[in-house]
Write an enzyme that holds these catalytic residues in place. Structure first.
Site, PDB file in Angstrom:
ATOM      1  N   LYS A   1       0.835  -1.196   0.000  1.00  0.00           N
ATOM      2  CA  LYS A   1       0.000   0.000   0.000  1.00  0.00           C
ATOM      3  C   LYS A   1       0.876   1.256   0.000  1.00  0.00           C
ATOM      4  O   LYS A   1       0.701   2.148  -0.806  1.00  0.00           O
ATOM      5  CB  LYS A   1      -0.924  -0.024   1.217  1.00  0.00           C
ATOM      6  CG  LYS A   1      -1.821   1.189   1.311  1.00  0.00           C
ATOM      7  CD  LYS A   1      -2.783   1.098   2.474  1.00  0.00           C
ATOM      8  CE  LYS A   1      -3.493   2.436   2.640  1.00  0.00           C
ATOM      9  NZ  LYS A   1      -4.437   2.451   3.744  1.00  0.00           N
TER      10      LYS A   1
ATOM     11  N   GLU B   1      10.453  -4.856   4.544  1.00  0.00           N
ATOM     12  CA  GLU B   1      10.513  -6.262   4.132  1.00  0.00           C
ATOM     13  C   GLU B   1      10.218  -6.399   2.638  1.00  0.00           C
ATOM     14  O   GLU B   1      10.922  -7.094   1.900  1.00  0.00           O
ATOM     15  CB  GLU B   1       9.480  -7.101   4.911  1.00  0.00           C
ATOM     16  CG  GLU B   1       9.746  -7.244   6.388  1.00  0.00           C
ATOM     17  CD  GLU B   1       9.102  -6.149   7.231  1.00  0.00           C
ATOM     18  OE1 GLU B   1       8.859  -5.037   6.690  1.00  0.00           O
ATOM     19  OE2 GLU B   1       8.849  -6.389   8.421  1.00  0.00           O
TER      20      GLU B   1
ATOM     21  N   GLY C   1      -4.868  -1.697   4.914  1.00  0.00           N
ATOM     22  CA  GLY C   1      -4.056  -2.827   4.465  1.00  0.00           C
ATOM     23  C   GLY C   1      -4.729  -4.165   4.712  1.00  0.00           C
ATOM     24  O   GLY C   1      -4.803  -5.026   3.831  1.00  0.00           O
ATOM     25  N   ARG C   2      -5.257  -4.368   5.923  1.00  0.00           N
ATOM     26  CA  ARG C   2      -5.840  -5.669   6.263  1.00  0.00           C
ATOM     27  C   ARG C   2      -7.251  -5.851   5.709  1.00  0.00           C
ATOM     28  O   ARG C   2      -7.889  -6.875   5.939  1.00  0.00           O
ATOM     29  CB  ARG C   2      -5.816  -5.881   7.779  1.00  0.00           C
ATOM     30  CG  ARG C   2      -6.495  -4.783   8.570  1.00  0.00           C
ATOM     31  CD  ARG C   2      -6.139  -4.832  10.046  1.00  0.00           C
ATOM     32  NE  ARG C   2      -6.622  -3.681  10.777  1.00  0.00           N
ATOM     33  CZ  ARG C   2      -5.994  -2.522  10.869  1.00  0.00           C
ATOM     34  NH1 ARG C   2      -4.831  -2.344  10.248  1.00  0.00           N
ATOM     35  NH2 ARG C   2      -6.512  -1.530  11.572  1.00  0.00           N
TER      36      ARG C   2
ATOM     37  N   GLU D   1      -4.882  -6.560  14.724  1.00  0.00           N
ATOM     38  CA  GLU D   1      -4.360  -5.247  14.326  1.00  0.00           C
ATOM     39  C   GLU D   1      -5.488  -4.213  14.392  1.00  0.00           C
ATOM     40  O   GLU D   1      -5.251  -3.034  14.644  1.00  0.00           O
ATOM     41  CB  GLU D   1      -3.765  -5.306  12.906  1.00  0.00           C
ATOM     42  CG  GLU D   1      -2.891  -4.108  12.558  1.00  0.00           C
ATOM     43  CD  GLU D   1      -2.020  -4.335  11.323  1.00  0.00           C
ATOM     44  OE1 GLU D   1      -0.871  -4.782  11.471  1.00  0.00           O
ATOM     45  OE2 GLU D   1      -2.493  -4.051  10.217  1.00  0.00           O
TER      46      GLU D   1
ATOM     47  N   HIS E   1      -6.064 -33.397  17.487  1.00  0.00           N
ATOM     48  CA  HIS E   1      -4.976 -34.257  17.954  1.00  0.00           C
ATOM     49  C   HIS E   1      -3.814 -33.438  18.494  1.00  0.00           C
ATOM     50  O   HIS E   1      -2.694 -33.928  18.595  1.00  0.00           O
ATOM     51  CB  HIS E   1      -4.520 -35.179  16.818  1.00  0.00           C
ATOM     52  CG  HIS E   1      -5.657 -36.024  16.324  1.00  0.00           C
ATOM     53  ND1 HIS E   1      -5.992 -37.222  16.906  1.00  0.00           N
ATOM     54  CD2 HIS E   1      -6.574 -35.801  15.353  1.00  0.00           C
ATOM     55  CE1 HIS E   1      -7.061 -37.719  16.287  1.00  0.00           C
ATOM     56  NE2 HIS E   1      -7.430 -36.876  15.348  1.00  0.00           N
TER      57      HIS E   1
ATOM     58  N   LYS F   1       8.872  -0.641  13.691  1.00  0.00           N
ATOM     59  CA  LYS F   1       9.464  -0.383  12.362  1.00  0.00           C
ATOM     60  C   LYS F   1      10.593   0.622  12.493  1.00  0.00           C
ATOM     61  O   LYS F   1      11.673   0.436  11.923  1.00  0.00           O
ATOM     62  CB  LYS F   1       8.393   0.197  11.420  1.00  0.00           C
ATOM     63  CG  LYS F   1       7.372  -0.793  10.918  1.00  0.00           C
ATOM     64  CD  LYS F   1       6.500  -0.111   9.881  1.00  0.00           C
ATOM     65  CE  LYS F   1       5.287  -0.924   9.521  1.00  0.00           C
ATOM     66  NZ  LYS F   1       4.361  -0.226   8.632  1.00  0.00           N
TER      67      LYS F   1
HETATM   68  O1  F6P Z   1       2.157  -4.083   9.876  1.00  0.00           O
HETATM   69  C1  F6P Z   1       1.646  -2.832   9.594  1.00  0.00           C
HETATM   70  C2  F6P Z   1       1.157  -2.702   8.191  1.00  0.00           C
HETATM   71  O2  F6P Z   1       1.019  -1.359   7.933  1.00  0.00           O
HETATM   72  C3  F6P Z   1      -0.131  -3.447   7.914  1.00  0.00           C
HETATM   73  O3  F6P Z   1      -1.243  -2.778   8.343  1.00  0.00           O
HETATM   74  C4  F6P Z   1      -0.047  -3.614   6.437  1.00  0.00           C
HETATM   75  O4  F6P Z   1      -0.955  -4.556   5.991  1.00  0.00           O
HETATM   76  C5  F6P Z   1       1.388  -4.044   6.300  1.00  0.00           C
HETATM   77  O5  F6P Z   1       2.082  -3.254   7.251  1.00  0.00           O
HETATM   78  C6  F6P Z   1       1.988  -3.866   4.938  1.00  0.00           C
HETATM   79  O6  F6P Z   1       1.983  -2.528   4.531  1.00  0.00           O
HETATM   80  P1  F6P Z   1       2.196  -2.110   3.029  1.00  0.00           P
HETATM   81  O7  F6P Z   1       1.091  -2.721   2.234  1.00  0.00           O
HETATM   82  O8  F6P Z   1       2.146  -0.620   3.020  1.00  0.00           O
HETATM   83  O9  F6P Z   1       3.537  -2.633   2.573  1.00  0.00           O
END
Ligand code: F6P
Length: 537
Positions: A209, A215, A271-272, A357, A388, A501
């Protein structure tokens, strides 16, 4: 730490539940069934889903009081505000319009002067054109070879939704294509995902987003280097093998992906809550545009149910009220989700982000501290596997864990094996019954007694289709909103993840620096960084 919050919200609806809770706390499900013979009526059916909540530790009076609570919190008004595009995400001053992502073509929703549904369908049409071109072989790679591998690079909401939906709908997906999902900054994730892939046949979808997530950018850079190394270093290959999904065109261009190869979405999609947007491109590539639109149609059917059904016959509202009841009045801290469908193996992880979240908050929208427990811990795995493993604790442990069981009347296409479907569902029903009513034999030694009184809901649909999956996920989204409304919190921001972060970026620079003499963390962190520097170099 939130510690032990005072269990008050200082209003009549809440106080009535506080006063009522002791009357139910000591009653067993056996007693509730004996005194309320019409409990079998505790079910709702909508958007292809049947929710049975008769085995929940609520009486008719509990339900009445919970509904009074949600009316006092003006849930209906808040739902309408969300669907109108008001900025109900107050801390980020944004509209919350994932529901617009699944509104049918031709519907109009004007927000800040823009018809957002028209925008949604403009991007959906672009996605469909692109997905069809990849699927029919008219979009080829740099060397003219057909795309057979798709690697989605993203994390959190830019990974969990597509990865979960891809697994859930694998039965509908192209078998001559491979789909992989990379999220972790641990290099092992990307390396494993690339194993056995031919770069000339591989498409990367960089999903972020913000397009600033450490990452994702780090994995995308590594993927880019892998591709260029394999294809002779010709930068022109990027255009054929990389697309971006983002709200941030500037950062996409800065990264080196032409914005002509970008599928956009908007800041009013959290995002979620984004698997319905272009973030779902990998899913569309796998199952095709028509099935993806069925997924959206299922979510829309649940949206309409949530928006229009009476609160006492509203699946997401009831799910939210039950969660509030256990979390705030019966001291439960967790909620297990156990799908009896192997294809839903990633649903619990997906719901962890969605619920935790969203509702892991301790400040209300007006800035005041929350003074009741919020945000349940969500966990679970598929049945029958869980039986199990951890079900022993559910049957005989000392912790109250409400459970959502999820099942289907029929297996997915091509997923039928003898009588295994009947065995699967028999296990689901058996667990729900056994947990609720336990053993009934006074001659049993204590260690063989199952006390029962362990509550659960059972959600059933006819088959795990794209439509059913869409409706199920939307039900959980609206459950989250119901709870956020009760607790007065912002379910659509995530400030809590920001600190980690920032610190990670600072520490990464310190690990790479020439010397460690000016570390200014606490003594424990300083020592860990120094030890790691010594041992890793
Ligand atoms: O972990 C925080 C967060 O902002 C989430 O809400 C989001 O889904 C994720 O990081 C990834 O963010 P982006 O889509 O901006 O890379």
């Amino acid at each position: 730490m939130p510690g032990s919050p005072v269990r008050r919200m200082a209003d009549a609806a809440w106080d009535a539940l506080v006063a009522h809770a002791p009357h139910v706390r000591d009653r067993t499900l056996k007693e509730l069934f004996a005194t309320e013979p019409d409990r079998a009526r505790m079910h709702v059916e909508a958007a292809g889903w049947y929710l049975d909540y008769a085995k929940q530790r609520v009486s008719t009076e509990t339900k009445r009081l919970l509904l009074a609570l949600v009316e006092a919190r003006d849930l209906r008004g808040r739902i309408d505000a969300m669907f109108r595009g008001e900025h109900i995400n107050v801390t980020e001053d944004r509209a919350v319009l994932h529901v617009a992502l699944r509104m049918p073509k031709g519907t109009q929703l004007v927000v800040d002067g823009v018809d957002v549904v028209a925008e949604v369908h403009r991007v959906l049409d672009r996605m469909s054109t692109f997905a069809s071109a990849v699927r029919d072989g008219s979009h080829v790679g740099h060397t003219g070879r057909r795309i057979r591998n798709v690697v989605n690079i993203g994390i959190g909401g830019s990974d969990l939704g597509p990865a979960m939906a891809y697994d859930a709908l694998h039965s509908y997906s192209r078998r001559d294509m491979r789909f992989r999902f990379v999220s972790n900054v641990d290099g092992a994730d990307l390396i494993d995902a690339l194993e056995g892939l031919d770069a000339a046949e591989t498409l990367f979808i960089v999903s972020s987003k913000t397009f600033t997530t450490l990452e994702t950018l780090s994995n995308a850079r590594a993927a880019r280097a892998w591709l260029l190394a394999a294809l002779g270093g010709d930068e022109a290959a990027i255009a054929k093998h990389f697309v971006a999904v983002s709200t941030n065109a500037e950062k996409v261009a800065e990264f080196g992906i032409d914005t002509a190869n970008m599928f956009e979405f908007w800041d009013w999609v959290g995002g979620r809550y984004s698997m319905w947007s272009a973030i779902g491109l990998s899913v569309m590539l796998a199952v095709g545009p028509d099935n993806f639109r069925d997924l959206l149609a299922g979510a829309h059917a649940m949206d309409e149910h949530f928006r229009t059904a009476p609160l006492d016959a509203n699946i997401p509202v009831i799910m939210g009220l039950l969660c509030c009841w256990y979390r705030d009045f019966l001291d439960a801290q967790t909620q297990a989700v156990v799908p009896y469908a192997n294809a839903l193996v990633k649903l619990p992880s997906y719901l962890q982000q969605l619920e935790m979240e969203s509702n892991g908050k301790s400040v209300r929208t007006d800035g005041s501290p929350v003074d009741v427990p919020t945000g349940e811990i969500v966990w679970g795995t598929v049945g029958t596997n869980g039986q199990h493993a951890y079900f022993q604790l559910l049957h005989q442990g000392t912790t109250l864990v409400p459970i959502d069981f999820i099942g289907f009347d029929r297996p997915q296409p091509d997923r039928e094996l003898g009588d295994q479907q009947d065995l699967l569902v028999a296990n689901l029903f058996a667990q729900a019954e056994g947990l609720a009513f336990g053993t009934d034999d006074p001659s049993l030694p204590p260690y063989r007694v199952m006390p029962g009184n362990r509550p659960s809901s059972t959600l059933m649909a006819s088959q795990l289709t794209p439509f059913a999956l869409g409706a199920l996920v939307a039900a959980y989204e609206h459950k989250v909103m119901t709870l956020g409304t009760i607790w007065g919190i912002d379910s659509f921001d995530q400030w809590g993840v920001e600190l980690g972060k920032k610190l990670a970026q600072k520490i990464a620079a310190e690990i790479a620096a020439a010397d460690d003499s000016d570390l200014a963390h606490d003594p424990s962190t300083n020592a860990l960084i120094r030890r790691y520097r010594r041992r890793s170099s």
